[in-house]
Enzyme design. Sequence first.
Site, short mmCIF file in Angstrom:
data_model
loop_
_atom_site.label_atom_id
_atom_site.label_comp_id
_atom_site.label_asym_id
_atom_site.label_seq_id
_atom_site.Cartn_x
_atom_site.Cartn_y
_atom_site.Cartn_z
N GLN A 78 47.47 5.85 -15.39
CA GLN A 78 48.86 6.23 -15.29
C GLN A 78 48.84 7.70 -15.85
OE1 GLN A 78 51.86 4.08 -15.41
NE2 GLN A 78 52.75 5.94 -15.16
N PHE A 79 48.36 8.64 -14.85
CA PHE A 79 48.38 10.12 -15.01
C PHE A 79 49.67 10.77 -15.80
CE2 PHE A 79 50.46 10.17 -10.91
CZ PHE A 79 51.27 11.39 -10.92
N THR A 80 50.75 10.18 -15.34
CA THR A 80 52.07 10.50 -15.98
C THR A 80 52.16 10.50 -17.35
OG1 THR A 80 53.32 8.60 -15.74
CG2 THR A 80 53.22 9.90 -13.91
#
Length: 150
Positions: A78-80
Site C-alpha cells: 500500500q504505497f498510498t
Amino acid sequence: MRAVIQRVTQASVSIGGQVKSAINEGFLILLGVCDDDTMEDVDWLVHKIAALRVFDDDNNVMNRSIVDIGGNALVVSQFTLYASYKKGNRPSWFKAGSHEVSVPLYEAFCQKLGEAIGKEVGTGEFGANMQVSLLNDGPVTICMDTKNKE
C-alpha cells in the site's frame, strides 16, 4: 515502514476479478515501505504485529495475539500510506519507496510474518490494481510506523 492492521473475521484480495488470497479470522495488513526502511524495520514490525494482543480471551478482554488464536494474515502492499497531502488536494507519493527497495522488504516482511505466526501469509500482488474486501471485527484498526517506535 507503515502498517494499518485490521482485525478481521474474513478478508480477501482480488486482481482482475479473480481472488488471489483469502483468509478467515486474523489480520488484514496494509503495508507501506519508504526508501530508508531496512530489515531492522521489518524485524521490529513483524515482532510487534505477531505479539499484538487484540483478540478476545475467554473473558472477552483483548488479551490474545494472532499466534495465540492460530489466526491468519493477509498482507497487501500500500504505497498510498506515504501520501503527502500538505499542498493542494492531489496527494503526492514522493515519500513512497522505489520498487527496488519496496519489493524485497515487502517480500521479507511476508516471509518473516509467516514464520512468526506459523502459517503461510496471504498476499496481493505488488504494484497491481487490487480490490480488497474485509469484515473488520470490532472494529479494531491499529496504525504502526517504524519511525515512531517510542
